[in-house]
Design a protein around this motif. Structure first.
Motif, mmCIF file in Angstrom:
data_model
loop_
_atom_site.group_PDB
_atom_site.id
_atom_site.type_symbol
_atom_site.label_atom_id
_atom_site.label_comp_id
_atom_site.label_asym_id
_atom_site.label_seq_id
_atom_site.Cartn_x
_atom_site.Cartn_y
_atom_site.Cartn_z
ATOM 1 N N GLU A 41 2.612 -3.508 4.199
ATOM 2 C CA GLU A 41 3.753 -3.141 3.349
ATOM 3 C C GLU A 41 3.300 -2.754 1.941
ATOM 4 O O GLU A 41 4.065 -2.143 1.198
ATOM 5 C CB GLU A 41 4.769 -4.287 3.288
ATOM 6 N N ARG A 42 2.072 -3.117 1.588
ATOM 7 C CA ARG A 42 1.613 -2.787 0.243
ATOM 8 C C ARG A 42 1.081 -1.346 0.177
ATOM 9 O O ARG A 42 -0.114 -1.107 0.052
ATOM 10 C CB ARG A 42 0.552 -3.789 -0.227
ATOM 11 N N ARG A 43 2.037 -0.416 0.293
ATOM 12 C CA ARG A 43 1.716 1.007 0.168
ATOM 13 C C ARG A 43 2.791 1.664 -0.687
ATOM 14 O O ARG A 43 3.916 1.168 -0.743
ATOM 15 C CB ARG A 43 1.711 1.682 1.551
ATOM 16 N N ASP A 44 2.458 2.771 -1.285
ATOM 17 C CA ASP A 44 3.423 3.524 -2.076
ATOM 18 C C ASP A 44 4.545 4.011 -1.155
ATOM 19 O O ASP A 44 4.316 4.846 -0.269
ATOM 20 C CB ASP A 44 2.721 4.696 -2.762
ATOM 21 N N GLN A 45 5.752 3.498 -1.369
ATOM 22 C CA GLN A 45 6.866 3.802 -0.466
ATOM 23 C C GLN A 45 7.359 5.239 -0.605
ATOM 24 O O GLN A 45 8.102 5.720 0.246
ATOM 25 C CB GLN A 45 8.023 2.815 -0.710
ATOM 26 N N THR A 46 6.923 5.940 -1.642
ATOM 27 C CA THR A 46 7.329 7.343 -1.777
ATOM 28 C C THR A 46 6.347 8.275 -1.079
ATOM 29 O O THR A 46 6.501 9.482 -1.103
ATOM 30 C CB THR A 46 7.451 7.758 -3.262
ATOM 31 N N HIS A 47 5.302 7.675 -0.486
ATOM 32 C CA HIS A 47 4.278 8.506 0.160
ATOM 33 C C HIS A 47 4.249 8.335 1.675
ATOM 34 O O HIS A 47 3.233 8.610 2.316
ATOM 35 C CB HIS A 47 2.895 8.191 -0.434
ATOM 36 N N LEU A 48 5.341 7.836 2.225
ATOM 37 C CA LEU A 48 5.380 7.656 3.675
ATOM 38 C C LEU A 48 5.618 9.015 4.349
ATOM 39 O O LEU A 48 6.043 9.967 3.701
ATOM 40 C CB LEU A 48 6.483 6.652 4.027
ATOM 41 N N PRO A 49 5.321 9.113 5.658
ATOM 42 C CA PRO A 49 5.506 10.384 6.344
ATOM 43 C C PRO A 49 6.959 10.858 6.199
ATOM 44 O O PRO A 49 7.864 10.016 6.132
ATOM 45 C CB PRO A 49 5.200 10.038 7.810
ATOM 46 N N PRO A 50 7.209 12.166 6.146
ATOM 47 C CA PRO A 50 6.223 13.229 6.396
ATOM 48 C C PRO A 50 5.507 13.754 5.155
ATOM 49 O O PRO A 50 4.885 14.812 5.219
ATOM 50 C CB PRO A 50 7.104 14.336 6.989
ATOM 51 N N PRO A 92 2.916 14.953 2.785
ATOM 52 C CA PRO A 92 1.482 15.170 2.986
ATOM 53 C C PRO A 92 0.666 14.490 1.890
ATOM 54 O O PRO A 92 1.085 14.438 0.734
ATOM 55 C CB PRO A 92 1.332 16.690 2.907
ATOM 56 N N ALA A 93 -0.481 13.972 2.246
ATOM 57 C CA ALA A 93 -1.369 13.329 1.279
ATOM 58 C C ALA A 93 -1.754 14.336 0.200
ATOM 59 O O ALA A 93 -1.901 15.518 0.464
ATOM 60 C CB ALA A 93 -2.625 12.837 1.984
ATOM 61 N N SER A 99 -2.964 12.165 -8.880
ATOM 62 C CA SER A 99 -2.994 11.367 -10.099
ATOM 63 C C SER A 99 -1.540 11.041 -10.365
ATOM 64 O O SER A 99 -0.648 11.675 -9.784
ATOM 65 C CB SER A 99 -3.599 12.149 -11.259
ATOM 66 N N SER A 100 -1.295 10.083 -11.217
ATOM 67 C CA SER A 100 0.077 9.584 -11.367
ATOM 68 C C SER A 100 1.070 10.690 -11.732
ATOM 69 O O SER A 100 2.253 10.568 -11.479
ATOM 70 C CB SER A 100 0.095 8.469 -12.405
ATOM 71 N N HIS A 140 -7.198 6.748 -1.807
ATOM 72 C CA HIS A 140 -7.072 5.312 -2.111
ATOM 73 C C HIS A 140 -5.885 5.105 -3.057
ATOM 74 O O HIS A 140 -5.038 4.243 -2.833
ATOM 75 C CB HIS A 140 -8.346 4.788 -2.775
ATOM 76 N N ALA A 141 -5.862 5.893 -4.126
ATOM 77 C CA ALA A 141 -4.820 5.724 -5.145
ATOM 78 C C ALA A 141 -3.456 6.159 -4.614
ATOM 79 O O ALA A 141 -2.432 5.573 -4.960
ATOM 80 C CB ALA A 141 -5.185 6.529 -6.393
ATOM 81 N N TRP A 142 -3.454 7.170 -3.762
ATOM 82 C CA TRP A 142 -2.191 7.721 -3.250
ATOM 83 C C TRP A 142 -1.509 6.751 -2.292
ATOM 84 O O TRP A 142 -0.293 6.630 -2.264
ATOM 85 C CB TRP A 142 -2.492 9.052 -2.555
ATOM 86 N N VAL A 143 -2.302 6.013 -1.505
ATOM 87 C CA VAL A 143 -1.717 5.057 -0.553
ATOM 88 C C VAL A 143 -1.360 3.740 -1.244
ATOM 89 O O VAL A 143 -0.363 3.112 -0.925
ATOM 90 C CB VAL A 143 -2.668 4.786 0.640
ATOM 91 N N GLY A 144 -2.172 3.316 -2.212
ATOM 92 C CA GLY A 144 -1.983 2.018 -2.871
ATOM 93 C C GLY A 144 -0.573 1.889 -3.460
ATOM 94 O O GLY A 144 0.065 2.876 -3.812
ATOM 95 N N ASP A 145 -0.108 0.669 -3.549
ATOM 96 C CA ASP A 145 1.277 0.400 -3.937
ATOM 97 C C ASP A 145 1.398 0.259 -5.450
ATOM 98 O O ASP A 145 0.850 -0.688 -6.022
ATOM 99 C CB ASP A 145 1.736 -0.890 -3.242
#
Ligand code: C2O
Length: 563
Positions: free
Chosen positions: A242-251, A253-254, A259-260, A318-323
């Motif tokens: 659950e510790r992931r950036d919730q605005t980066h869930l599918p779909p 794209p990475a 950067s912030s 790493h930064a994009w997935v991190g919460d």
């Protein structure tokens, strides 16, 4: 004797230092490398260590009697587990609130790659292409790994800690207790992670009794695979975190240049990602060092310089997935916690796959360092039988010889050489107003500098022209990113990097153990100058654009070299 990793007189001093740390909470002597100038950084290893090196060599046995090193070589050797310490935040002098030391064992054996028959090879699949049966199998294996007792070195928590221990400045450098061991941001990035995944995969295979089990790769360099693979976002799956950036869930794209401040418009992100991959895999990396990262041996301060993929797409994800809701970007966004997210292993499987792909693209050009300081470097891991084993860089070069390979997928970035936006034969008009920048300079704003192109030496036409950004001083606890543009007319180059003026970027994954490091990057210029049609100019205008944490970045200098 042969079973001791390091029969060195350093062991008493190590324990003394750890003791000092326990008693006072203070770290041992912190080297004053940070004050040295950029010239010295390039010349590591340092001369004063020579005597000590010779002394170590004379003790013998260090590298095996039949494999004598030249006197100038001291590759990183496997750490002595008894020197693992909780570590200290070198800025605040406070002990860290995580302890990721592995269970202790002093029985260590030299690892021999098992002979793999072709039909036993592990084929690592693209995570977005696997079927239900594969996902069920992977979930079962991870569930079993998570169910192992915490002190079993094969348990999921211990596997995550392996990353923390090697990346959070937890071990002293074997042979130089004044420096910490860090396998990132240097030439050990690819081989160390390959070994790490290798044992992780073998442990999982053993748990489900399948010697062909292979971990999936997150194919983020291909538009079809850029979103987080579906198997990782199913809540109650052992692959979920659950510790992931919730605005980066599918779909979504990475974003390989995350950067912030970046936008998430897929119409911008996808082509930009492909340009970035072309840069990391083709344009910026004629030299082996530029792909792998800078030399790191005993006596080198951590983070001498990351390779193209490490500092680019790898760090971005790493930064994009991190919460952003967690204090230090946990899990993926910080080195100590990153491997607690099961997606870490698929992220790194893709990084590892890109290593194999890059080697395949090299043709007759060198695919690796010939330097013994690289080939003979060693690390320790627990294998699938919970046996502590010593492994060497030189055994990682061919994935097939290690018993695995990757599912073949398209490389849509391969043809994405970017076009110039400001193509012209004269230096950009902006250059007129550029005043002399005094280095070191803080990157709290855009910095422009005119850089002289030295004359190429006769007979060295084959050498790549490299833009070197050196003395990059950053605090390892911060997520930072800056980008480099050449002859760009914009006052503030925007989000569009799908163009030849974009030369590349630097970014780093934060460590818990914060300290200042000085790093450097090298960006290949040959194609870029061709694309801008300025090969005959004697100066170029370089623009450094902070994208994240600029106030925490200092640049020591910018120059052009040939290598
Ligand atoms: Cu060891 Cu992606 O970090």
């Amino acid at each position: 004797m042969a079973s001791l990793p390091l029969p060195l007189p350093t062991i008493p001093s190590h324990s003394h230092l750890s003791l000092r740390r326990k008693l006072t909470g203070k770290p041992p002597h912190i080297p004053s490398r940070l004050t040295c100038n950029a010239e010295n950084i390039e010349k590591t290893p340092q001369h004063p260590k020579l005597d000590r090196r010779n002394l170590l060599l004379n003790i013998g046995g260090l590298y095996g009697a039949t494999n004598l090193m030249p006197a100038s070589a001291t590759p990183i050797s496997s750490p002595d587990l008894s020197t693992c310490s909780q570590g200290t935040n070198l800025n605040t002098q406070q002990p860290l609130d995580v302890n990721c030391c592995p269970p202790f064992s002093d029985k260590i054996i030299d690892y021999k790659l098992p002979h793999t028959h072709h039909h036993h090879r592990r084929l690592r699949p693209a995570a977005h292409l696997v079927d239900k049966a594969y996902i069920a199998k992977y979930e079962k294996a991870i569930a079993l790994m998570k169910a192992l007792p915490d002190d079993d070195p094969r348990s999921f928590m211990q596997q995550a800690n392996v990353h923390c221990a090697y990346c959070n400045l937890t071990y002293d450098q074997p042979g130089d207790e004044s420096e910490k061991l860090q396998i990132h941001n240097c030439w050990h990035f690819f081989p160390w992670h390959r070994w790490y995944l290798y044992f992780y995969e073998r442990i999982l295979g053993k748990l489900i009794d399948d010697p062909t089990f292979a971990i999936p790769f997150w194919n983020w360099d291909n538009p079809d695979g850029m979103a987080i693979p579906a198997m990782f976002v199913k809540e109650n799956s052992p692959l979920y975190d659950e510790r992931r950036d919730q605005t980066h869930l599918p779909p979504t794209p990475a974003d390989l240049l995350f950067s912030s401040t970046s936008k998430t418009d897929p119409n911008i992100i996808i082509p930009t990602n492909l340009t970035e991959m072309y840069g990391e895999m083709v344009r910026n990396v004629s030299n082996v060092e530029d792909f792998y990262g800078a030399k790191y041996v005993v006596g080198t301060a951590p983070d001498p310089g990351p390779g193209s993929v490490e500092r680019g797409s790898h760090t971005a994800l790493h930064a994009w997935v991190g919460d952003p809701r967690s204090p230090a970007g946990e899990d993926m966004g910080n080195f100590y916690s990153t491997a607690r997210d099961p997606i870490f292993y698929s992220h790194h499987a893709n990084v590892d796959r890109l290593w194999s792909v890059w080697r395949g693209l090299r043709g007759h050009r060198p695919k690796e360092f010939e330097d013994k300081d690289w080939l003979e470097a060693s690390f320790v891991f627990y294998d699938e039988n919970a046996q502590l084993v010593r492994v060497k860089v030189k055994d990682t070069l061919e994935d097939k010889e290690m018993g695995f390979s990757y599912q073949k997928v398209d490389l849509p970035w391969l043809e994405k050489r970017p076009k110039a936006r400001w193509r012209r034969s004269k230096i950009a008009s902006k250059a007129v107003g550029v005043s002399n920048v005094v280095f070191p300079v803080k990157l709290d704003k855009v910095v422009r500098v005119l850089v002289e192109r030295p004359k190429r030496k006769k007979g060295k036409e084959e050498e790549e022209e490299l833009l070197v950004i050196e003395g990059i001083e950053v605090d390892t606890a911060k997520f930072v990113r800056f980008e480099v543009f050449v002859n760009d007319e914009d006052d503030e180059p925007g989000e569009v990097r799908e163009r030849a003026e974009y030369a590349g970027g630097y970014s780093q994954v934060p460590h818990k153990n914060s300290t200042k490091v000085r790093s450097k990057i090298r960006l290949g210029l040959r194609e870029l100058l061709e694309d801008l049609d300025v090969e005959d100019d004697d100066k170029i205008l370089v623009t450094l654009v902070p994208r994240a944490g600029g106030e925490d970045i200092t640049i020591g200098g910018v120059k052009i070299i040939y290598a």
